[in-house]
Design an enzyme around this catalytic site. Sequence first.
Site, PDB file in Angstrom:
ATOM      1  N   TYR B  11       0.597  -1.082  -0.111  1.00  0.00           N
ATOM      2  CA  TYR B  11       0.169  -0.092  -0.166  1.00  0.00           C
ATOM      3  C   TYR B  11       0.351   1.326   0.066  1.00  0.00           C
ATOM      4  O   TYR B  11       0.897   2.435  -0.345  1.00  0.00           O
ATOM      5  CB  TYR B  11      -0.692  -0.215   1.306  1.00  0.00           C
ATOM      6  CG  TYR B  11      -1.280   1.311   1.395  1.00  0.00           C
ATOM      7  CD1 TYR B  11      -2.113   2.060   0.720  1.00  0.00           C
ATOM      8  CD2 TYR B  11      -1.488   1.679   3.234  1.00  0.00           C
ATOM      9  CE1 TYR B  11      -3.074   2.856   0.809  1.00  0.00           C
ATOM     10  CE2 TYR B  11      -2.230   3.189   3.414  1.00  0.00           C
ATOM     11  CZ  TYR B  11      -3.580   3.321   2.146  1.00  0.00           C
ATOM     12  OH  TYR B  11      -4.043   5.208   2.144  1.00  0.00           O
ATOM     13  N   ILE B  75      12.345 -12.311   3.589  1.00  0.00           N
ATOM     14  CA  ILE B  75      13.704 -11.369   5.178  1.00  0.00           C
ATOM     15  C   ILE B  75      13.752 -11.817   6.223  1.00  0.00           C
ATOM     16  O   ILE B  75      14.713 -12.235   6.467  1.00  0.00           O
ATOM     17  CB  ILE B  75      13.530  -9.677   4.349  1.00  0.00           C
ATOM     18  CG1 ILE B  75      12.472  -9.330   5.711  1.00  0.00           C
ATOM     19  CG2 ILE B  75      13.147  -8.325   3.345  1.00  0.00           C
ATOM     20  CD1 ILE B  75      12.403  -7.687   6.141  1.00  0.00           C
ATOM     21  N   THR B 144       5.369   2.395  14.333  1.00  0.00           N
ATOM     22  CA  THR B 144       3.882   2.509  15.078  1.00  0.00           C
ATOM     23  C   THR B 144       3.604   3.292  15.723  1.00  0.00           C
ATOM     24  O   THR B 144       4.061   3.249  17.021  1.00  0.00           O
ATOM     25  CB  THR B 144       3.303   1.437  14.551  1.00  0.00           C
ATOM     26  OG1 THR B 144       2.006   2.081  15.392  1.00  0.00           O
ATOM     27  CG2 THR B 144       2.975   0.953  15.109  1.00  0.00           C
ATOM     28  N   SER B 179      -1.264  -4.746  20.730  1.00  0.00           N
ATOM     29  CA  SER B 179      -1.850  -5.968  19.977  1.00  0.00           C
ATOM     30  C   SER B 179       0.506  -6.575  19.786  1.00  0.00           C
ATOM     31  O   SER B 179       1.177  -6.295  20.219  1.00  0.00           O
ATOM     32  CB  SER B 179      -2.001  -5.816  18.991  1.00  0.00           C
ATOM     33  OG  SER B 179      -1.266  -5.494  17.635  1.00  0.00           O
ATOM     34  N   TYR B 181       0.965  -7.647  17.171  1.00  0.00           N
ATOM     35  CA  TYR B 181       2.043  -6.798  16.199  1.00  0.00           C
ATOM     36  C   TYR B 181       2.626  -5.591  16.482  1.00  0.00           C
ATOM     37  O   TYR B 181       3.761  -5.632  15.900  1.00  0.00           O
ATOM     38  CB  TYR B 181       0.638  -6.886  15.181  1.00  0.00           C
ATOM     39  CG  TYR B 181       1.125  -5.052  14.460  1.00  0.00           C
ATOM     40  CD1 TYR B 181       2.413  -5.083  13.423  1.00  0.00           C
ATOM     41  CD2 TYR B 181       0.548  -3.872  14.595  1.00  0.00           C
ATOM     42  CE1 TYR B 181       2.447  -3.973  12.845  1.00  0.00           C
ATOM     43  CE2 TYR B 181       0.691  -2.587  13.151  1.00  0.00           C
ATOM     44  CZ  TYR B 181       1.887  -2.842  12.838  1.00  0.00           C
ATOM     45  OH  TYR B 181       2.875  -1.681  12.242  1.00  0.00           O
ATOM     46  N   HIS B 182       1.234  -4.791  17.017  1.00  0.00           N
ATOM     47  CA  HIS B 182       2.498  -3.774  17.563  1.00  0.00           C
ATOM     48  C   HIS B 182       3.684  -3.871  18.624  1.00  0.00           C
ATOM     49  O   HIS B 182       4.903  -3.432  18.835  1.00  0.00           O
ATOM     50  CB  HIS B 182       1.074  -2.727  19.128  1.00  0.00           C
ATOM     51  CG  HIS B 182       0.164  -2.055  17.715  1.00  0.00           C
ATOM     52  ND1 HIS B 182      -0.629  -2.869  17.099  1.00  0.00           N
ATOM     53  CD2 HIS B 182       0.792  -1.246  16.946  1.00  0.00           C
ATOM     54  CE1 HIS B 182      -1.285  -1.698  16.920  1.00  0.00           C
ATOM     55  NE2 HIS B 182      -0.767  -1.157  16.310  1.00  0.00           N
ATOM     56  N   LYS B 185       7.069  -4.572  16.698  1.00  0.00           N
ATOM     57  CA  LYS B 185       7.327  -3.216  16.166  1.00  0.00           C
ATOM     58  C   LYS B 185       8.342  -2.680  17.954  1.00  0.00           C
ATOM     59  O   LYS B 185       9.259  -1.939  17.242  1.00  0.00           O
ATOM     60  CB  LYS B 185       5.978  -2.027  15.689  1.00  0.00           C
ATOM     61  CG  LYS B 185       5.778  -2.147  14.710  1.00  0.00           C
ATOM     62  CD  LYS B 185       6.228  -3.193  13.515  1.00  0.00           C
ATOM     63  CE  LYS B 185       5.609  -1.514  12.669  1.00  0.00           C
ATOM     64  NZ  LYS B 185       6.348  -1.667  11.416  1.00  0.00           N
ATOM     65  N   LEU B 239      -9.859   4.962   8.676  1.00  0.00           N
ATOM     66  CA  LEU B 239     -10.352   5.603   7.959  1.00  0.00           C
ATOM     67  C   LEU B 239     -11.263   4.922   6.339  1.00  0.00           C
ATOM     68  O   LEU B 239     -11.742   5.171   5.488  1.00  0.00           O
ATOM     69  CB  LEU B 239     -10.084   7.176   7.562  1.00  0.00           C
ATOM     70  CG  LEU B 239     -10.541   8.431   6.869  1.00  0.00           C
ATOM     71  CD1 LEU B 239     -12.062   7.811   7.147  1.00  0.00           C
ATOM     72  CD2 LEU B 239      -9.593   9.574   7.479  1.00  0.00           C
ATOM     73  N   ARG B 241     -11.436   1.938   5.945  1.00  0.00           N
ATOM     74  CA  ARG B 241     -12.779   1.030   6.124  1.00  0.00           C
ATOM     75  C   ARG B 241     -13.902   1.984   5.534  1.00  0.00           C
ATOM     76  O   ARG B 241     -14.823   1.247   4.999  1.00  0.00           O
ATOM     77  CB  ARG B 241     -12.360   0.071   7.828  1.00  0.00           C
ATOM     78  CG  ARG B 241     -11.693  -1.182   6.935  1.00  0.00           C
ATOM     79  CD  ARG B 241     -11.686  -1.679   8.642  1.00  0.00           C
ATOM     80  NE  ARG B 241     -11.014  -1.163   9.788  1.00  0.00           N
ATOM     81  CZ  ARG B 241     -11.511  -0.789  10.521  1.00  0.00           C
ATOM     82  NH1 ARG B 241     -13.329  -1.365  10.846  1.00  0.00           N
ATOM     83  NH2 ARG B 241     -10.499  -0.596  11.929  1.00  0.00           N
ATOM     84  N   VAL B 254     -18.049   1.264  14.547  1.00  0.00           N
ATOM     85  CA  VAL B 254     -17.727   1.457  15.381  1.00  0.00           C
ATOM     86  C   VAL B 254     -17.391   0.898  16.423  1.00  0.00           C
ATOM     87  O   VAL B 254     -18.186   0.136  16.568  1.00  0.00           O
ATOM     88  CB  VAL B 254     -18.078   3.016  15.669  1.00  0.00           C
ATOM     89  CG1 VAL B 254     -17.481   3.415  16.800  1.00  0.00           C
ATOM     90  CG2 VAL B 254     -18.177   3.706  14.515  1.00  0.00           C
TER      91      VAL B 254
END
Lengths: 391, 391
Positions: B11, B75, B144, B179, B181-182, B185, B239, B241, B254
Site C-alpha cells: 500500500y 527477508i 507505529t 497488540s 503486532y504492535h 514493532k 478511515l 474501512r 465503530v
Amino acid sequence: MRILILGGDGYLGWPTALRFSARGHEVAVVDNFNRRRWVEGAGSNSLTPIADLDTRIATWEELSGKRIAAHVGPIEDGDFIDGVVAEFLPDAVVHYGQQASAPYSMISRQTAVETQYANTIGNLNLLFALRDHVPEAHLVKLGTMGEYGQPNIDIEEGYIEISHKGRSDRLPYPKLPGSLYHCSKVHDSTNIHFACRTWGLRATDLNQGVVYGIETEETVSDERLITRFDYDEMFGTVLNRFCVQAVIGHPLTVYGEGHQTRSFLNIRDTLACVEIAALNPADAGEFRVFNQFTEQFSVMELAELVKEAGAHLGYEVEIRHYDNPRVEKEEHYYNAVNSNLLDLGLEPRLLGEELVESILGILDRYKERAAEGAIDPRTRWNPGRPTAAQA
Amino acid sequence: MRILILGGDGYLGWPTALRFSARGHEVAVVDNFNRRRWVEGAGSNSLTPIADLDTRIATWEELSGKRIAAHVGPIEDGDFIDGVVAEFLPDAVVHYGQQASAPYSMISRQTAVETQYANTIGNLNLLFALRDHVPEAHLVKLGTMGEYGQPNIDIEEGYIEISHKGRSDRLPYPKLPGSLYHCSKVHDSTNIHFACRTWGLRATDLNQGVVYGIETEETVSDERLITRFDYDEMFGTVLNRFCVQAVIGHPLTVYGEGHQTRSFLNIRDTLACVEIAALNPADAGEFRVFNQFTEQFSVMELAELVKEAGAHLGYEVEIRHYDNPRVEKEEHYYNAVNSNLLDLGLEPRLLGEELVESILGILDRYKERAAEGAIDPRTRWNPGRPTAAQA
C-alpha cells in the site's frame, strides 16, 4: 503445587526442580539439552561432571522417593509446549528455558537469530499455552538486570512513576539492553506484559543479576545431582569464570578497566527468590517485576576478592586486563532497587572471602576437566566490517 | 541516492518506490507478496484492481523511462536479504516489509508467531546485512504510534527526559503496545536502537499514525500504477474501512463507544515524511525517532466526517456501534508530539470533508469488487478459554 520448570536440566533449572520437589511440590521439567550442545560447540564443557537428565531424576527418586517428570523438546515448537501444559496443568511455570549467553548472541547473524527465535518465540508459545489451558497459572519468568543497561538514574523494579508536563503515569521502566540476548529478554517482557493486560494472565518477571556459586541444599547430597558449572568466555558468568581461572592458574580475564558495576546473587538465593515468587503469585492480569539480586560489585572488586581468597588457599592469582570485547561503558552510574523480594522475606547470603574459598575448594576437585582454550575472550560485540575474504 | 524499499509491492511501499524513482533516485524493491496472500486468505481483496509487480514496473518504465529493480523473496531468509544488500549497496533502506495488521496477529498462536517471526527476525537479518555491507547506509524503518499505547502523559518522539531521585537521563520512551503486532514493532525498535549504539548504524524510526487515502502524485497517471486499498476488518485501517463501508451501504463499524483517539496522516504525507527522512539522514550511531502523523481524531469524529461527506454525495451512511473486539481503553488521555518532521519542512495535508468526498468518489468506481463478508469485526483480542471442542 504443580510446578513446571522450563530449562529444568540447566545450571539453575535443575537445582530449582530439586528444591520444589524436596518441598513436596509436584514437579515436571522441560528441556531440549541445547545448553549442553551449545557449550560443547564452543569447545568447552561443564567443569562439574554432570549426569544426564535420566540419571539425575533416577538418583533423586532413589534418595528422596520423589519423582520428577521429564518432557524433552523445544518450546519453539508451539504444539509441543501446548501439549505439555495441557497435560500437566501447572499451577506455576518457572521459565528458565532460554539461550542465556550474551556473547553467544553476538557471534553472528545465525546465533543472534537463533537466540531471539528460541527466546521470544518460545516464550510467546508458552503465553498462548497458558492462555488456552491454565489462564489462572502463575508464570515466573527469568529476566535479567541487563535489560535495564546502565541508565544515569536509579533502576526501579520494572516500572517508574514519570511526571511530565503537568501529568503523571506509572509506566514500564525504559530499557537499554546490552546485547542481542538482552534485547530478547526485553522482547519477552513486552510480550508478557501485553498478555497480562489483554488476557488477564498473572506473571512475575524476575530481573536477575549475575548468579554465582555451585552448591544448593539438595545438590550436595549426591555427586550425581551436581549442577553444571560453566566457565568459558561464552557461557560462564563473571565470578564463576574468575573462580575457575584462579584454580587452574589462568589470569583473571578483566575486560578493560573493570569498573563496570553489575548486580549479583548466590545460586541459593536464586532458588529462594523463585520459591518466594511462586508461593506469592501475582494477581490476575498483573505483570509484576522483581529485581532479583542481593549486592552490587564492580568487576575489579570481584577480581580482587578472588585473588585474596585464592592467596589464602595457596593459589597465585594474576589479574589481567584484556581489550574489552564488548561495547559497554566502563565508567557509569549504577544503583538498582531490590526491595520487592526483601519485603517478601528474602534473607540474602552475602558474598565474602569465605564463600569464595568454599567455591574454589569445590572447583579444585574438577580442575583437570577445564578446557583452557575456551577461556580467553574472543567474541567481539562489534567485529567491524568483514574483510573481503570473510564477506 | 540508491534506495532499497522493503515491502515495495504494498500500500505504501509501491507509491514510495514511484516517488523516489520519479525524483531521480535509483530504486530497488523487495517483496514476497505475503500481503496479497494474507488478504486473500482473509476472504478479501484490494478494492482497487492492482496490477502484479512486473506489470507495475513495466508500466512505470513505459511512462517515465525509469527502471525499478525487483527482488522477490522473504527477508526472514537472512541469506536472501544479505545478498540483496550486498549487490545493491543502498544509501538508504526504507523498511515497510512487515506483517502490519494488528487483528491478524491476534487470530491465533500461529499468526502471532508468524507476525513476530516475520517482523522481528526479518528486521534483525536486515540489521546484520547493513552492518556487514553498508554500515554508513541510513535505515528508515516504519514503526507505529501504536507502540506507545495510551499513556496518561504526553507522548514524546522516542525518548523522554526523566528526572528521578535527584538525577536525570534521556531514555527510551516507555511503550504500551496494543497488540502482538504492535509488540513486534517495539521489539524492532529495541533491536535497531541496540544496533545503532553498538555498531554505529544510523537509523530513523518513523512511528507512523494511521494512514488514509488512495492516490499519490505518481499513481494517478495510469490505472496500472494504482496502489492497493484494503477495507476488511483485518487489513483495512479505520478511515479507509469507513470510506468503503459508506460507498457500499454497509454500516460504519465503530468499535464500542468510538471515543478511542489515535493519530492520522494522508498517504501523500507518508511519502513526504519518508522522503524528508531519507534526505536528512540520522548521524552515525544515532537512533532517531519521528512521530509521523499530522492530526489526532477519535473514531467517532471520523465516522461523523464520513457520514457527512457521504450525505453530500447522496450516500445514506449509518453509524453502528459494535461490541469492541479489542482489549483497549475507550476513554483515555491522548496527546502526542510530532514536531520533528514539521521542523524538517513537512507541510501537512489536513483531513476535511472535501478530501473524504474525493476518496469516496474514487472508491465508487470499484465498489462492485468489495467482499462484504470480510468487513464485520470477528477477530477478538481475548477470545476466552477455548471450548473442549476447539482445544
